[in-house]
Design a protein around this motif. Structure first.
Motif, mmCIF file in Angstrom:
data_model
loop_
_atom_site.group_PDB
_atom_site.id
_atom_site.type_symbol
_atom_site.label_atom_id
_atom_site.label_comp_id
_atom_site.label_asym_id
_atom_site.label_seq_id
_atom_site.Cartn_x
_atom_site.Cartn_y
_atom_site.Cartn_z
ATOM 1 N N PRO A 1 -8.287 -9.554 8.583
ATOM 2 C CA PRO A 1 -7.721 -9.221 7.080
ATOM 3 C C PRO A 1 -7.820 -8.144 7.516
ATOM 4 N N VAL B 1 -3.788 -5.587 7.261
ATOM 5 C CA VAL B 1 -3.613 -4.392 6.762
ATOM 6 C C VAL B 1 -2.663 -2.913 7.857
ATOM 7 N N ALA C 1 -2.414 -8.226 -3.884
ATOM 8 C CA ALA C 1 -2.653 -8.955 -2.467
ATOM 9 C C ALA C 1 -4.282 -8.781 -2.794
ATOM 10 N N THR D 1 -7.951 -8.503 -2.172
ATOM 11 C CA THR D 1 -8.954 -8.356 -1.059
ATOM 12 C C THR D 1 -8.479 -7.641 -0.044
ATOM 13 N N SER D 2 -6.940 -8.526 0.481
ATOM 14 C CA SER D 2 -6.148 -7.825 1.319
ATOM 15 C C SER D 2 -5.713 -6.501 0.658
ATOM 16 N N GLN E 1 -8.716 -3.667 1.428
ATOM 17 C CA GLN E 1 -8.760 -3.207 2.664
ATOM 18 C C GLN E 1 -7.360 -1.995 3.146
ATOM 19 N N GLY F 1 -0.945 -11.778 -2.120
ATOM 20 C CA GLY F 1 -1.915 -12.651 -1.720
ATOM 21 C C GLY F 1 -1.086 -13.810 -2.121
ATOM 22 N N MET G 1 -0.347 -12.520 2.621
ATOM 23 C CA MET G 1 -1.924 -12.015 3.191
ATOM 24 C C MET G 1 -2.015 -13.609 2.952
ATOM 25 N N ASN H 1 -4.686 -16.420 3.292
ATOM 26 C CA ASN H 1 -6.434 -16.642 3.800
ATOM 27 C C ASN H 1 -6.325 -18.320 3.180
ATOM 28 N N ILE I 1 -4.593 -15.140 8.311
ATOM 29 C CA ILE I 1 -5.494 -14.207 8.659
ATOM 30 C C ILE I 1 -6.673 -15.621 7.724
#
Length: 551
Positions: free
Chosen positions: A366, A370, A387, A389-390, A393, A438, A464, A466, A541
């Protein structure tokens, strides 16, 4: 002037050139009138959630209240998430919904309801228009309230038969209201800042909303204060590459208190109570810290913590005056600036090295993903971030200095980002828009892709992917150790069957690509600079714990 003509006249006078909506029978008098209004575009959305988010993005891009048309009780209920987000982010919107014909409201007809009661908790104010002669007055009032600090959405319920009335009603002219002036007690504020040994500034989103970033930079440089963004800030309130910038405060009282513990004075500018997310015991402000607070909303001053000095006034004009009082008054400022530059360079070098070490093939790390997004960002791009959690970052890596370059919502209602990117691109077509989303957030606002395709909106949507609600798994693991848990998570996995967002993009008529590696991701994002239509980039990711899944 007939009621429907008065409505259009005031909209034009308030600089409304676009209506975002999803119509139904109770809005037909309004949409029929729009059919002959060539100077007002109607942007159709196929669900009210993305519709309100589009208006939110458009209002931020243009700096004017955006206009939204929702369909009676059900459509209004669908749009509530967007209204809650706009309220928290203080985005000015004027929102209408058509009510059923007044002739049979007593019979409780299909789709009717207490529209004001539904809207009231999610908006700044709600009006129930019952008389044609009241419509112009209440509409003028709605635009004024939407703009006035604290800005936000204002709602009007308008019975469909009211707009059809063949009656002549007067239309009040637009009022001119002088902006807020500078706060008082600025000599006292300057003395406190100048006398601090380790000052800090918390740059809130009011700075970006009020166009006060340059003035805040002058105050920071004159005092040598370390500058933090408010938690989960939804715009650029301080240049991210500035030597005094120390990043974003994490959204818990404990984390804020830890970050501010080394400072004897904190100057909080234009932020709503720090926007803490998860509960942690104790206050956000360390004991013994001197606090100065500046806001255009007097209700914010001393709201959640005591302040040594509360300043109420326009942010730009107040900061400008304060900067002039501080200029040349703090001999230590130059040394603090140099120390900040060293610390900032060290942080950026460290995170850059860690991110580059994770480059490789899909599913991507991840942080590396980014990082590749930031590497590919076109010059002068606007980043729309939803997003989770992403996104946290991503904020560690962004180097955005121009106001308006970051768009987020502190409202927290999912599905906002995709629609907001569309609205922002429509409102500011000269800047490329890249939305970092996300996969769960994308699912909430997926219907917005229909509007992007229909209007050929050249926004880029980076998903993103996941395959899970990772932030919830991380939160669970933070509550108790893995050794005391079953290892299973209920309702938090999206990966089986896997989500291939290129298939969704194809259904809506949007071009897409599923990236194979970090280099392809950076290249795909870079193409946003020359895009002529919408593009979706599906980014597989790694999931919770770094598990690698089939790309």
């Amino acid at each position: 002037m007939r009621p429907v003509d008065a409505l259009l006249h005031i909209m034009r006078d308030e600089k409304v050139d676009t209506v975002f909506g999803n119509p139904g029978t109770s809005e037909l008098p309004f949409t029929d009138a729009l059919a002959t209004a060539s100077d007002i575009d109607f942007v159709l959305g196929v669900h009210e959630g993305p519709v309100v988010a589009m208006a939110d993005g458009y209002a931020r891009a243009t700096g004017r209240p955006a206009f939204v048309s929702l369909h009676i009780a059900a459509g209004l209920a669908n749009g509530l998430i967007g209204l809650l987000n706009a309220s928290r982010s203080r985005t000015p919107l004027v929102v209408t919904a058509g009510q059923q014909h007044r002739g049979h409201l007593v019979s409780d007809p299909l789709l009717s309801g207490d529209l004001v009661g539904i809207a009231r908790p999610a908006v700044k104010h709600a009006f129930d228009v019952q008389h044609a002669h009241d419509l112009p007055v209440l509409l003028r009032r709605a635009f004024a309230l939407a703009r006035r600090p604290p800005a936000g959405p204002v709602f009007l319920s308008i019975p469909m038969d009211l707009l059809d009335e063949d009656t002549d009603i007067p239309v009040p002219t637009r009022s001119t209201v002088a902006p807020l002036g500078a706060a008082t007690e600025l000599d006292a504020a300057a003395a406190l800042l100048a006398g601090a040994d380790r000052p800090a500034i918390v740059a809130g989103d009011g700075v970006g909303r009020d166009g006060a970033m340059a003035e805040l930079v002058a105050v920071a440089e004159a005092s040598g204060a370390t500058v933090y963004h408010q938690p989960m800030h939804d715009r650029v309130d301080f240049p991210m590459t500035h030597p005094l910038y120390a990043g974003m405060l994490a959204p818990t009282n404990e984390a804020i208190r830890t970050a501010l513990a080394g400072h004897d004075l904190v100057f909080i500018v234009g932020t709503h109570a720090f926007m803490a997310h998860h509960y942690t015991p104790g206050p956000a402000i360390p004991d013994g810290t001197t606090v100065i607070q500046l806001d255009s909303d007097p209700a914010e001053l001393g709201r959640n913590f005591p302040v040594a000095l509360g300043l109420h006034g326009g942010l730009a004009v107040t900061l400008g005056e304060l900067g002039r009082r501080l200029a040349g008054r703090v001999p230590a400022a130059a040394g603090r600036l140099a120390a900040g530059a060293r610390a900032s360079a060290g942080r950026r070098a460290e995170i850059d090295a860690v991110a580059r070490a994770g480059y490789g093939s899909a599913p991507l790390d991840p942080l590396a993903a980014v990082h590749a997004v930031t590497a590919g960002l076109p010059e002068d791009a606007v980043v729309v971030e939803e997003a989770i959690t992403s996104g946290v970052q991503l904020r560690r890596l962004l180097a955005l200095d121009r106001p308006g370059s970051l768009v987020h919502t502190v409202g927290g209602g999912l599905g906002w980002g995709l629609g907001a990117a569309i609205g922002h691109q429509l409102g500011q077509p000269d800047r490329p828009v890249v939305a970092v989303l996300g996969d769960g957030c994308t699912m909430f606002g997926l219907q917005g892709l229909w509007t992007a395709a229909r209007h050929r909106v050249p926004a880029t949507f980076v998903v993103m992917n996941n395959g899970e609600y990772r932030t919830l798994k991380d939160t669970l693991d933070g509550r108790q150790s893995r050794s005391t848990r079953s290892g299973h998570y209920v309702g938090l996995d999206l990966a089986a069957p896997g989500l291939d967002f290129t298939k969704a993009a194809e259904f809506f008529g949007v071009e897409s690509v599923r990236v194979r590696d970090t280099d392809q991701l950076a290249d795909a994002v870079a193409k946003a600079a020359v895009a002529t239509g919408p593009t979706l980039i599906d980014v597989p990711i790694t999931g919770h714990g770094g598990e690698r899944r089939k790309p």
